[in-house]
Each structure stands twice: as structure tokens, then as C-alpha cells.
Scaffold this motif. Structure first.
Motif, mmCIF file in Angstrom:
data_model
loop_
_atom_site.group_PDB
_atom_site.id
_atom_site.type_symbol
_atom_site.label_atom_id
_atom_site.label_comp_id
_atom_site.label_asym_id
_atom_site.label_seq_id
_atom_site.Cartn_x
_atom_site.Cartn_y
_atom_site.Cartn_z
ATOM 1 N N ILE A 61 23.749 36.828 -4.080
ATOM 2 C CA ILE A 61 23.137 36.131 -2.947
ATOM 3 C C ILE A 61 24.124 36.090 -1.779
ATOM 4 O O ILE A 61 23.732 36.257 -0.624
ATOM 5 N N THR A 62 25.401 35.928 -2.082
ATOM 6 C CA THR A 62 26.428 35.922 -1.022
ATOM 7 C C THR A 62 26.451 37.251 -0.282
ATOM 8 O O THR A 62 26.485 37.286 0.954
ATOM 9 N N CYS A 80 21.202 39.293 -7.931
ATOM 10 C CA CYS A 80 19.779 39.587 -7.745
ATOM 11 C C CYS A 80 19.520 41.050 -8.072
ATOM 12 O O CYS A 80 20.330 41.916 -7.770
ATOM 13 N N LYS A 81 18.358 41.300 -8.664
ATOM 14 C CA LYS A 81 17.922 42.672 -8.914
ATOM 15 C C LYS A 81 16.414 42.716 -8.771
ATOM 16 O O LYS A 81 15.744 41.678 -8.809
ATOM 17 N N LEU A 82 15.892 43.912 -8.609
ATOM 18 C CA LEU A 82 14.441 44.049 -8.494
ATOM 19 C C LEU A 82 13.780 43.554 -9.766
ATOM 20 O O LEU A 82 14.285 43.774 -10.866
ATOM 21 N N GLY A 83 12.634 42.905 -9.596
ATOM 22 C CA GLY A 83 11.875 42.421 -10.742
ATOM 23 C C GLY A 83 11.138 43.555 -11.425
ATOM 24 O O GLY A 83 11.189 44.715 -10.996
ATOM 25 N N LEU A 84 10.441 43.211 -12.477
ATOM 26 C CA LEU A 84 9.723 44.219 -13.263
ATOM 27 C C LEU A 84 8.353 44.565 -12.677
ATOM 28 O O LEU A 84 7.768 45.571 -13.065
ATOM 29 N N ARG A 85 7.841 43.728 -11.784
ATOM 30 C CA ARG A 85 6.520 44.004 -11.199
ATOM 31 C C ARG A 85 6.576 45.248 -10.346
ATOM 32 O O ARG A 85 7.515 45.472 -9.601
ATOM 33 N N ARG A 86 5.543 46.069 -10.434
ATOM 34 C CA ARG A 86 5.536 47.331 -9.693
ATOM 35 C C ARG A 86 4.510 47.358 -8.573
ATOM 36 O O ARG A 86 4.265 48.385 -7.976
ATOM 37 N N LEU A 87 3.870 46.251 -8.293
ATOM 38 C CA LEU A 87 2.925 46.109 -7.185
ATOM 39 C C LEU A 87 1.681 46.993 -7.325
ATOM 40 O O LEU A 87 1.057 47.339 -6.322
ATOM 41 N N GLU A 88 1.306 47.338 -8.559
ATOM 42 C CA GLU A 88 0.105 48.167 -8.733
ATOM 43 C C GLU A 88 -1.165 47.459 -8.259
ATOM 44 O O GLU A 88 -2.007 48.065 -7.618
ATOM 45 N N GLU A 89 -1.279 46.176 -8.582
ATOM 46 C CA GLU A 89 -2.476 45.430 -8.169
ATOM 47 C C GLU A 89 -2.565 45.354 -6.646
ATOM 48 O O GLU A 89 -3.635 45.538 -6.062
ATOM 49 N N GLU A 90 -1.432 45.133 -5.991
ATOM 50 C CA GLU A 90 -1.405 45.065 -4.538
ATOM 51 C C GLU A 90 -1.738 46.423 -3.926
ATOM 52 O O GLU A 90 -2.509 46.502 -2.961
#
Length: 121
Positions: free
Chosen positions: A35-36, A73-83
Motif C-alpha cells: 500500500i505504501t 496487494c495483488k490482483l484478486g481471483l475474479r476475472r470480470l467475466e460477468e461484467e
């Protein structure tokens, strides 16, 4: 404070609506960051960046892990397919509407051209 259920699309689009949060996702797509580090990169206070990361975390787009005093922080597992599917449905709808509008415009141009020839005679 009133609590209510926010569908996943609402949380995702709310998270993606902010330039800084989109920038954070781009940065995390290249490499994990504390975050820093993110706050420094975006010229923000730690508190401000924590809030942005919190919104991204609630949407499932980012995960954080605290080791000692450092929260990474790292990218989450969601891949935004629904979006993406939601956006695609509306893209197809608008493409169809614009195709119909193109037909109307072309027909008006043909009529205008034909009317112009009739008036000159």
C-alpha cells in the motif's frame, strides 16, 4: 447506518469508476505492491490509498496480505467475466441500433439526392 446487499456488478463498476482504482489494477497487473508503494506512485496519503484498496477488495478485484507491518496487494481471483458479458450485451444492442440508424441515414441521402435531380429538371 443502513446495510443493504450490493450485487457484484454494482461493486465492480463502482470500483472501476475511479481513475486511481483503475490505475492500481494496472499497476498490480504488472507486479504486486505494498500500500505504501501504491500511495507513493499515485501521490496519495496512506489513508487515501487504503480506502481505494478497500473498495477494490470489497469488489473482489484485489486481495491483500499483511506480513509484519507491510500489507501487500495483488490482483484478486475474479476475472470480470460477468461484467464483460453485461457490457457485451449492451454493445451488441447499440451496434444493432447504430446499424439501423445508418440505414435510415443512407435512405434519407438517397431521397435527398433523387429530389435534387428532380428539381433541376
Amino acid at each position: 447506518m443502513v446495510q443493504y446487499f450490493r450485487p457484484p456488478l454494482d461493486a465492480s463498476f463502482a470500483a472501476l469508476s475511479d481513475t486511481t482504482r483503475r490505475g492500481v489494477l494496472e499497476q498490480l497487473g504488472r507486479s504486486d505492491a505494498s500500500i505504501t508503494e501504491l500511495a507513493e506512485k499515485f501521490h496519495m496519503t496512506l489513508t487515501g490509498m487504503k480506502k481505494h484498496v478497500g473498495v477494490l477488495e470489497q469488489a473482489g478485484l484485489v486481495t491483500t496480505e499483511k506480513v509484519g507491518r507491510v500489507r501487500t496487494c495483488k490482483l484478486g481471483l475474479r476475472r470480470l467475466e460477468e461484467e464483460a458479458a453485461w457490457i457485451e450485451r449492451y454493445r451488441q444492442l447499440w451496434d444493432a441500433r447504430f446499424d439501423e440508424l445508418d440505414k435510415v441515414v443512407e435512405e434519407l441521402k438517397r431521397k435527398e439526392k433523387a429530389d435534387g435531380r428532380k428539381k433541376r429538371k
